[in-house]
Design an enzyme around this catalytic site. Structure first.
Site, mmCIF file in Angstrom:
data_model
loop_
_atom_site.group_PDB
_atom_site.id
_atom_site.type_symbol
_atom_site.label_atom_id
_atom_site.label_comp_id
_atom_site.label_asym_id
_atom_site.label_seq_id
_atom_site.Cartn_x
_atom_site.Cartn_y
_atom_site.Cartn_z
ATOM 1 N N HIS A 1 8.566 -3.408 -4.035
ATOM 2 C CA HIS A 1 7.920 -3.824 -2.783
ATOM 3 C C HIS A 1 8.944 -4.369 -1.798
ATOM 4 O O HIS A 1 9.985 -4.907 -2.187
ATOM 5 C CB HIS A 1 6.887 -4.907 -3.105
ATOM 6 N N ASP B 1 0.795 -1.224 0.000
ATOM 7 C CA ASP B 1 0.000 0.000 0.000
ATOM 8 C C ASP B 1 0.831 1.279 0.000
ATOM 9 O O ASP B 1 0.317 2.353 0.290
ATOM 10 C CB ASP B 1 -0.940 -0.001 1.214
ATOM 11 N N CYS C 1 4.886 -0.218 2.613
ATOM 12 C CA CYS C 1 5.436 -1.566 2.809
ATOM 13 C C CYS C 1 6.783 -1.558 3.529
ATOM 14 O O CYS C 1 7.035 -2.420 4.379
ATOM 15 C CB CYS C 1 5.527 -2.313 1.481
#
Length: 319
Positions: free
Chosen positions: A309, A176, A179
């Protein structure tokens, strides 16, 4: 009215009977949401599979990978079929012609009618020119979506091969924008044996404050990444301050600068494992035995179409 009709695409539902009119923007937005939903489903399935013995987890993970691969293939085929209604096709041999058709579809020009006219109107040519960049962008997005699944699987396999001999596994973190900070929060909770002393938002505020208080250390690195020709130092200093504000008050993604600040804020070393790049250890000066264990993260370049990520890396015994 014809232009308005031409700028819409007809989407055929999976059962082949129901039809609805959908604008190009609505279709592309839906495609992105479908991709995001599939990524969220993958996370949920992996979390559910991380239970039981090591052999059971491995078997479940393989089933999850196969299921996600099948779902991703079906989704890409469906989206490609829908995009073909805009004149787009991913066939390499017809790439130029398909791109031209996509330009016309975006511009609201009938592909069939265009070939019947000996000289296209100036207004049509102008609309096609405006649509050219957007068409190329949409084609690039579609190609990246087609490649991301295989890239992600290769990256995950390399990372698993690296972590398994060390007795580590990955704890999936919500993608989101927070991370990095959520992964660090997860690590701090693991090390404390309970809840983390700082939540992700507090970690963001700590990083922003540290970077402001050590602007002379961080500004040169920020300038090397963000400096534009003819830009004054005053405007760059203002942009650095805006960057700090984004860190503490938005879901701006964290990177190397923020990782460096985290090591100093927490006075802990941070180890970053990756399946795409060499592993990196930051804050080595804070290593002082078992009482100051390293924060362990994994970096995923191809995790999601939405961006890069970070996940938290845990010993297998904590799964």
């Amino acid at each position: 009215m014809e232009d308005q009709a031409d700028n819409r695409s007809e989407v055929i539902s999976e059962n082949g009977s129901d039809q609805k009119q959908e604008t190009r923007e609505e279709m592309l937005s839906r495609h992105r949401k479908e991709t995001s939903d599939l990524q969220n489903k993958e996370i949920a399935l992996k979390k559910a599979a991380a239970k039981g013995s090591k052999a059971e987890q491995k078997a479940k993970k393989k089933q999850v990978d196969e299921e996600i691969s099948q779902l991703s293939t079906k989704l890409k085929e469906k989206q490609a079929e829908e995009l073909s209604s805009l004149g787009y096709s991913s066939t390499t041999d017809k790439q130029k012609g398909n791109l031209d058709n996509l330009v016309k579809a975006i511009a609201g020009v009938s592909v069939t009618n265009q070939t019947e006219q000996s000289k296209p109107r100036k207004s049509v040519k102008k609309r096609e020119k405006r649509a050219q960049e957007e068409a190329a962008r949409e084609q690039r997005i579609q190609e990246e979506q087609n490649n991301i699944v295989s890239d992600r699987m290769i990256e995950n396999e390399k990372l698993e091969q690296k972590l398994e001999p060390l007795g580590y596994t990955i704890n999936e973190i919500k993608p989101d924008g927070h991370c990095l900070y959520r992964a660090v929060e997860d690590q701090l909770a693991l090390q404390s044996g309970g809840s983390s002393p700082y939540n992700f938002q507090e970690l963001r505020q700590m990083v922003a404050a540290y970077m402001r208080n050590h602007v002379s250390e961080y500004l040169p690195f920020f300038l090397s990444e963000n400096m534009a020709d003819g830009e004054s130092e005053d405007s760059l200093t203002e942009r650095f301050e805006n960057h700090c504000k984004e860190i503490e008050s938005t879901a701006a993604w964290g990177g190397q600068l923020e990782l460096g600040a985290l090591t100093h804020c927490l006075k802990k070393p941070i180890m970053i494992f990756s399946g795409s790049f060499p592993d990196v250890e930051m804050g080595k000066e804070y290593k002082s035995g078992a009482l100051n264990a390293s924060i362990m993260l994994s970096y995923h370049k191809h995790a999601f179409g939405l961006g890069e990520h970070y996940n938290s890396v845990l010993p297998n015994s904590f799964q």
